[in-house]
Motif scaffolding. Structure first.
Motif, PDB file in Angstrom:
ATOM      1  N   MET A  35       4.609 -54.544 -36.635  1.00  0.00           N
ATOM      2  CA  MET A  35       3.857 -53.685 -37.546  1.00  0.00           C
ATOM      3  C   MET A  35       4.304 -53.895 -38.986  1.00  0.00           C
ATOM      4  O   MET A  35       3.484 -53.922 -39.910  1.00  0.00           O
ATOM      5  CB  MET A  35       4.049 -52.223 -37.131  1.00  0.00           C
ATOM      6  N   MET A  36       5.600 -54.064 -39.187  1.00  0.00           N
ATOM      7  CA  MET A  36       6.114 -54.329 -40.530  1.00  0.00           C
ATOM      8  C   MET A  36       5.592 -55.662 -41.059  1.00  0.00           C
ATOM      9  O   MET A  36       5.179 -55.765 -42.218  1.00  0.00           O
ATOM     10  CB  MET A  36       7.636 -54.315 -40.516  1.00  0.00           C
ATOM     11  N   LEU A  37       5.587 -56.671 -40.218  1.00  0.00           N
ATOM     12  CA  LEU A  37       5.074 -57.980 -40.636  1.00  0.00           C
ATOM     13  C   LEU A  37       3.578 -57.914 -40.928  1.00  0.00           C
ATOM     14  O   LEU A  37       3.086 -58.539 -41.877  1.00  0.00           O
ATOM     15  CB  LEU A  37       5.358 -59.023 -39.553  1.00  0.00           C
ATOM     16  N   ASP A  38       2.852 -57.160 -40.111  1.00  0.00           N
ATOM     17  CA  ASP A  38       1.410 -57.010 -40.320  1.00  0.00           C
ATOM     18  C   ASP A  38       1.129 -56.303 -41.645  1.00  0.00           C
ATOM     19  O   ASP A  38       0.226 -56.693 -42.395  1.00  0.00           O
ATOM     20  CB  ASP A  38       0.809 -56.228 -39.155  1.00  0.00           C
ATOM     21  N   LEU A  39       1.899 -55.268 -41.936  1.00  0.00           N
ATOM     22  CA  LEU A  39       1.704 -54.534 -43.187  1.00  0.00           C
ATOM     23  C   LEU A  39       2.004 -55.403 -44.405  1.00  0.00           C
ATOM     24  O   LEU A  39       1.378 -55.237 -45.464  1.00  0.00           O
ATOM     25  CB  LEU A  39       2.581 -53.288 -43.207  1.00  0.00           C
ATOM     26  N   LEU A  40       2.954 -56.327 -44.267  1.00  0.00           N
ATOM     27  CA  LEU A  40       3.251 -57.220 -45.386  1.00  0.00           C
ATOM     28  C   LEU A  40       2.023 -58.045 -45.770  1.00  0.00           C
ATOM     29  O   LEU A  40       1.811 -58.357 -46.944  1.00  0.00           O
ATOM     30  CB  LEU A  40       4.412 -58.154 -45.017  1.00  0.00           C
ATOM     31  N   GLY A  41       1.214 -58.389 -44.775  1.00  0.00           N
ATOM     32  CA  GLY A  41       0.029 -59.189 -45.049  1.00  0.00           C
ATOM     33  C   GLY A  41      -1.193 -58.378 -45.436  1.00  0.00           C
ATOM     34  O   GLY A  41      -2.094 -58.890 -46.103  1.00  0.00           O
ATOM     35  N   LYS A  42      -1.249 -57.101 -45.012  1.00  0.00           N
ATOM     36  CA  LYS A  42      -2.452 -56.293 -45.230  1.00  0.00           C
ATOM     37  C   LYS A  42      -2.333 -55.288 -46.370  1.00  0.00           C
ATOM     38  O   LYS A  42      -3.356 -54.799 -46.851  1.00  0.00           O
ATOM     39  CB  LYS A  42      -2.778 -55.522 -43.942  1.00  0.00           C
ATOM     40  N   THR A  43      -1.110 -54.973 -46.791  1.00  0.00           N
ATOM     41  CA  THR A  43      -0.932 -53.944 -47.817  1.00  0.00           C
ATOM     42  C   THR A  43      -1.692 -54.281 -49.096  1.00  0.00           C
ATOM     43  O   THR A  43      -2.347 -53.421 -49.701  1.00  0.00           O
ATOM     44  CB  THR A  43       0.559 -53.756 -48.126  1.00  0.00           C
ATOM     45  N   ASP A  45      -4.400 -56.114 -49.487  1.00  0.00           N
ATOM     46  CA  ASP A  45      -5.846 -55.961 -49.313  1.00  0.00           C
ATOM     47  C   ASP A  45      -6.258 -54.489 -49.320  1.00  0.00           C
ATOM     48  O   ASP A  45      -7.303 -54.126 -49.877  1.00  0.00           O
ATOM     49  CB  ASP A  45      -6.284 -56.607 -47.991  1.00  0.00           C
ATOM     50  N   ILE A  46      -5.451 -53.629 -48.687  1.00  0.00           N
ATOM     51  CA  ILE A  46      -5.792 -52.210 -48.608  1.00  0.00           C
ATOM     52  C   ILE A  46      -5.662 -51.540 -49.977  1.00  0.00           C
ATOM     53  O   ILE A  46      -6.548 -50.810 -50.415  1.00  0.00           O
ATOM     54  CB  ILE A  46      -4.900 -51.506 -47.574  1.00  0.00           C
ATOM     55  N   LEU A  47      -4.559 -51.813 -50.665  1.00  0.00           N
ATOM     56  CA  LEU A  47      -4.328 -51.167 -51.960  1.00  0.00           C
ATOM     57  C   LEU A  47      -5.188 -51.757 -53.069  1.00  0.00           C
ATOM     58  O   LEU A  47      -5.294 -51.168 -54.153  1.00  0.00           O
ATOM     59  CB  LEU A  47      -2.848 -51.279 -52.339  1.00  0.00           C
ATOM     60  N   ALA A  48      -5.806 -52.923 -52.811  1.00  0.00           N
ATOM     61  CA  ALA A  48      -6.683 -53.514 -53.822  1.00  0.00           C
ATOM     62  C   ALA A  48      -7.953 -52.706 -54.017  1.00  0.00           C
ATOM     63  O   ALA A  48      -8.612 -52.810 -55.057  1.00  0.00           O
ATOM     64  CB  ALA A  48      -7.034 -54.954 -53.429  1.00  0.00           C
ATOM     65  N   VAL A  49      -8.315 -51.894 -53.027  1.00  0.00           N
ATOM     66  CA  VAL A  49      -9.503 -51.049 -53.125  1.00  0.00           C
ATOM     67  C   VAL A  49      -9.155 -49.814 -53.945  1.00  0.00           C
ATOM     68  O   VAL A  49      -8.157 -49.139 -53.680  1.00  0.00           O
ATOM     69  CB  VAL A  49     -10.005 -50.640 -51.726  1.00  0.00           C
ATOM     70  N   GLU A  50      -9.971 -49.523 -54.925  1.00  0.00           N
ATOM     71  CA  GLU A  50      -9.724 -48.377 -55.799  1.00  0.00           C
ATOM     72  C   GLU A  50      -9.733 -47.073 -54.992  1.00  0.00           C
ATOM     73  O   GLU A  50     -10.627 -46.813 -54.203  1.00  0.00           O
ATOM     74  CB  GLU A  50     -10.796 -48.310 -56.893  1.00  0.00           C
ATOM     75  N   GLY A  51      -8.717 -46.279 -55.216  1.00  0.00           N
ATOM     76  CA  GLY A  51      -8.606 -44.999 -54.523  1.00  0.00           C
ATOM     77  C   GLY A  51      -7.716 -45.030 -53.298  1.00  0.00           C
ATOM     78  O   GLY A  51      -7.300 -43.980 -52.807  1.00  0.00           O
ATOM     79  N   ASN A  52      -7.410 -46.211 -52.783  1.00  0.00           N
ATOM     80  CA  ASN A  52      -6.535 -46.315 -51.621  1.00  0.00           C
ATOM     81  C   ASN A  52      -5.077 -46.160 -52.027  1.00  0.00           C
ATOM     82  O   ASN A  52      -4.669 -46.602 -53.105  1.00  0.00           O
ATOM     83  CB  ASN A  52      -6.729 -47.656 -50.921  1.00  0.00           C
ATOM     84  N   GLY A  53      -4.286 -45.545 -51.136  1.00  0.00           N
ATOM     85  CA  GLY A  53      -2.872 -45.340 -51.409  1.00  0.00           C
ATOM     86  C   GLY A  53      -2.066 -45.280 -50.132  1.00  0.00           C
ATOM     87  O   GLY A  53      -2.413 -45.919 -49.127  1.00  0.00           O
ATOM     88  N   ASP A  54      -0.998 -44.481 -50.157  1.00  0.00           N
ATOM     89  CA  ASP A  54      -0.126 -44.390 -48.989  1.00  0.00           C
ATOM     90  C   ASP A  54      -0.859 -43.864 -47.766  1.00  0.00           C
ATOM     91  O   ASP A  54      -0.584 -44.281 -46.636  1.00  0.00           O
ATOM     92  CB  ASP A  54       1.064 -43.475 -49.305  1.00  0.00           C
TER      93      ASP A  54
END
Length: 365
Positions: A35-43, A45-54
């Motif tokens: 899960m940690m490795l997956d988040l390293l690759g997806k974080t 992309d997710i945070l690039a969208v305006e309004g997305n956060g923790d």
């Protein structure tokens, strides 16, 4: 005594508890690291969208973790088998049990019992949680991690053929006559396949027959002219049956619903070998947890002081991973039509069941 697979209640509880704890520990370790490795690759992309956060990162993790658990639970059972039996062998506990008159199958019986419990839990977990998480995550990924679609059945980048014409939409949502296409483009083509006219609109609704586009824009290729259209019906040959068939995702549908989807596809004359193989694999896949103690059993026997314990552990791991390779290959062959769906889903299980039994009997019994 040889026919009594649980001759000692105390020993059964001891082995079962030890095995269950190791399965949980190995699974937790694998899921946490992956899960940690997956988040390293997806974080990014997710945070690039305006309004997305923790909150969106936690949402992604909550949807991804069930998938990781479902995929790596059989691997966890295999590794837990090798760790448990190798430890028992190293501490001469296996020798003590055999000296007390227990056979190899009686020593493995508590592990096989836990494997059956894990298989039942895995099946229920896949049906109730993993399918829903997969449907939601795929719908979210289709919109590139923007607002999570309220309708988990939403599909992105869909297209339908109406003879030579093509109807395309960025998203497809709703069910039945309430189906809605957004960011719609309709391409009217001639017999040679060349585009004659392009009609675009923000949305299209089912008109029965055809699809109604409102406030559309029409571009004529021959005259290179554009005109606005208040309302137009296009793609009258695209029926609701075609739309519903586009929604079939075996990973996101529970067993009962996948059965209905297969029946609908067969009724429409579509090929269903891949879906049928996935249907059977929803049953045979969790049962691999029962198979792992048998394949990894070679690590628990033989004299530890002979120096072969590590080699036996490697052999057990190789047998277990060979099963997963053959299982995936058979499933792929079933999808391509090389194997019948039933054979593709069940042949690896029974093949390695015989292999595991043969190795155990010839070496220990």
């Amino acid at each position: 005594m040889l026919l009594d697979f649980f001759p000692s209640r105390t020993l059964t509880i001891y082995l079962a508890k030890m095995f269950a704890v190791r399965i949980f520990a190995v699974l937790a370790m694998l899921v946490l690291v992956l899960m940690m490795l997956d988040l390293l690759g997806k974080t990014g992309d997710i945070l690039a969208v305006e309004g997305n956060g923790d909150a969106e990162l936690w949402l992604y993790a909550s949807l991804r973790v069930p998938q990781l658990i479902a995929r790596f639970l059989p691997y966890s059972v295999l590794l837990a088998t090798i760790i448990t039996l190798a430890g028992l062998n190293q501490n001469s506990e296996v020798i003590a049990m055999k000296a007390a008159g227990l056979s190899a199958h009686q020593i493995l019986a508590p592990l096989l019992m836990i494997g059956m419990v894990v298989a039942a839990i895995s099946f229920a977990f896949n049906e109730r949680i993993v399918t829903r998480a997969t449907a939601t995550l795929k719908a979210w990924e289709d919109v590139e991690y923007a607002a999570v679609p309220e309708d988990r059945e939403t599909r992105a980048n869909v297209y339908f053929n109406d003879d030579n014409d093509v109807l395309m939409g960025a998203t497809l949502s709703g069910m039945g006559e309430n189906s809605v296409l957004t960011d719609v483009a309709f391409y009217e083509r001639d017999e040679a396949g060349m585009i004659v006219r392009q009609i675009t609109a923000d949305r299209a609704t089912f008109a029965g027959p055809g699809w109604r586009l409102e406030n559309a824009s029409s571009f004529n290729v021959a005259t290179a002219s554009t005109r606005e259209i208040d309302e137009i019906i296009v793609a009258e040959g695209v029926e609701l049956g075609q739309v519903e068939l586009r929604r079939v995702d075996p990973d996101a549908e529970p067993l009962s619903r996948l059965s209905d989807s297969i029946d609908a596809l067969q009724g429409a004359g579509r090929r269903t070998a891949e879906l049928e193989a996935k249907w059977w694999h929803k049953i045979s896949g969790p049962l691999s947890a029962v198979l792992m103690p048998l394949l990894g059993a070679v690590a628990g026997f033989g004299l530890a002081r002979s120096g072969n314990l590590f080699i036996r552990a490697v052999i057990g791991m190789a047998l277990g991973f060979a099963y997963f390779v053959v299982d995936n290959s058979a499933l792929a062959m079933g999808s391509f039509g090389g194997y019948p769906p039933l054979l593709a889903a069940w042949a690896p299980f029974f093949l390695f069941l015989l292999v595991g039994e043969t190795v155990l009997i010839r070496t220990e019994e």
